[in-house]
Structures are given as C-alpha cells and as structure tokens.
Design an enzyme around this catalytic site. Structure first.
Site, mmCIF file in Angstrom:
data_model
loop_
_atom_site.group_PDB
_atom_site.id
_atom_site.type_symbol
_atom_site.label_atom_id
_atom_site.label_comp_id
_atom_site.label_asym_id
_atom_site.label_seq_id
_atom_site.Cartn_x
_atom_site.Cartn_y
_atom_site.Cartn_z
ATOM 1 N N ASP A 7 93.606 16.560 -31.251
ATOM 2 C CA ASP A 7 93.781 16.206 -32.651
ATOM 3 C C ASP A 7 95.268 16.382 -32.978
ATOM 4 O O ASP A 7 96.019 16.983 -32.193
ATOM 5 C CB ASP A 7 92.915 17.129 -33.513
ATOM 6 C CG ASP A 7 93.201 17.004 -34.989
ATOM 7 O OD1 ASP A 7 93.123 15.886 -35.526
ATOM 8 O OD2 ASP A 7 93.525 18.031 -35.609
ATOM 9 N N ASP A 9 96.933 16.574 -36.885
ATOM 10 C CA ASP A 9 97.179 17.401 -38.069
ATOM 11 C C ASP A 9 96.394 18.706 -37.982
ATOM 12 O O ASP A 9 95.173 18.706 -37.842
ATOM 13 C CB ASP A 9 96.778 16.652 -39.339
ATOM 14 C CG ASP A 9 97.653 15.440 -39.600
ATOM 15 O OD1 ASP A 9 98.872 15.540 -39.399
ATOM 16 O OD2 ASP A 9 97.113 14.394 -40.008
ATOM 17 N N ASP A 166 91.259 21.580 -34.730
ATOM 18 C CA ASP A 166 91.264 22.709 -35.658
ATOM 19 C C ASP A 166 90.168 22.635 -36.706
ATOM 20 O O ASP A 166 90.039 23.544 -37.521
ATOM 21 C CB ASP A 166 92.610 22.783 -36.387
ATOM 22 C CG ASP A 166 92.789 21.646 -37.373
ATOM 23 O OD1 ASP A 166 92.978 21.930 -38.578
ATOM 24 O OD2 ASP A 166 92.739 20.485 -36.956
#
Length: 218
Positions: A7, A9, A166
C-alpha cells in the site's frame, strides 16, 4: 518467485497532512463543516468516491461529487507545494528487497494513477515495481481485484504473495485474494483493527518488517 505488494498512503508515505488539508478544503468548498481528523483518516485506502460516500452517507450525489472534485484539486495543489514524506526506513527496505532476485515488488493503492505516478517520480522509484495497481482501474478496496492483477503481472499465486498495509481495508483485501496480510502499526488504522481484519503479523518499524519479509520468502 515471491511477490510483495505495498500500500502507499500510511504505509510507505505519511500523507496524512495532505489528506486532511485537502478534505477540509473540499468540505469547505461544498459548504460543509470539517470532520474530525480520526474520521477522515479512517477512510484512507478506499477509492475517493467510496471514501466520500462513507464520510457523507446522507448527502445527495451532487454534493458528494463536489467534495470529490474539490478534494482532487486541493490535494494536487498541496502535493505540488510540499511532497508527503516517506516513513523512516522505507528507502532502505525497498532497496534491500529490490536487490534480491527471488522477490518482485508491486503496489496496490486507493490513489489515482496520477497521484501514484507523482509519488514514484518524487522518490525516484521508476522501474522499482513490477505492477502498479490503482483505484482508476479497479473496484475500491477491500475488493481483491488489484491483488489479482498484481499476481497476474508477476506470475505468482496467493501462496507466494503478501500484502503490506496499514488499514483494515488492506488486510481484508489480502484475505479476499487468498494471500497473507502483514500490517504496519505506524499508519492510520489501529493495531486492533488490523488484528480483527486478519493481519498475519503486525510490525512497528521497517527494520522488523524487512526481516520478516526475508524470512517469509526464504
């Protein structure tokens, strides 16, 4: 070969400042009061229209569209003024993993392709990833479409791939694709949320994450 999908961001790049600034601007432009920081960050990872729909479930479609377009404009302006920083250890992790001949790297992000291209250009990551999957060509996370495409590009199956992210959306997406999900604790969702959505392991820094990826791929 093994595939490691990242991922962006909240995982590689700490873009919360840009996201919060852009969302505040978009809400103001649509005549709406700003939302709390935690509420805005809770939708990071979703495709933008889906994220806005989550934030404004009772709004009319045209108002949601105004927020979406306002966000795009404000984010591009904020990014041009100052790029979001990398988290500590990102560069060393990617350099180390890319040097191995048994690992392939990819990206699966809720960002647009234009936004991802800007991040890659800023940090000199051209050619680093074998597959770049964005919200432009796929359903929003946690749909597994992006991961299916990344595995197809790499020529590997779910047993030989891992998703690094995250948010709970990343972990759910990994589970939906049949692959393992490694959660990182420095991003925008809580450790409990990552555990509840199927994270195989959770890491507190890039050094331990890098070591775990190397052990997983051995």
């Amino acid at each position: 070969m093994r595939l490691v999908v990242f991922d962006v961001d909240g995982t590689l790049v700490d873009s919360q400042g840009l996201i919060l600034t852009a969302m505040d601007s978009a809400f103001a432009g649509a005549g709406l009061a700003p939302l709390p920081r935690e509420q805005v960050l809770s939708i990071v990872g979703l495709s933008l229209p889906v994220a806005v729909a989550h934030l404004l479930p009772g709004a009319l479609p045209d108002q949601q569209d105004r927020v979406v377009e306002g966000y795009k404009t404000a984010y591009a302006a904020a990014r041009a003024a100052q790029a979001a920083p990398l988290y500590p250890g990102v560069a060393a992790c990617l350099d180390r993993l890319a040097a191995r001949d048994d690992l392939l790297l990819a990206v699966a992000t809720g960002k647009s392709r234009r936004g991802l291209d800007a991040v890659i250009a800023t940090h000199g990551w051209q050619g680093r990833f074998i597959s770049l999957q964005t919200a432009d060509g796929h359903p929003s996370k946690p749909h597994p479409s992006m991961l299916h495409a990344a595995m197809s590009d790499a020529g590997v199956g779910p047993a030989d791939a891992v998703m690094i992210g995250d948010t709970s959306f990343d972990m759910q997406m990994a589970g939906n694709a049949g692959m393992a999900g490694f959660g990182v604790a420095w991003g925008y969702h809580t450790r409990d949320a990552l555990i509840q959505t199927g994270a195989a392991r959770i890491f507190d820094d890039f050094a331990s994450l890098t070591q775990a990826i190397e052990e997983w791929s051995a």
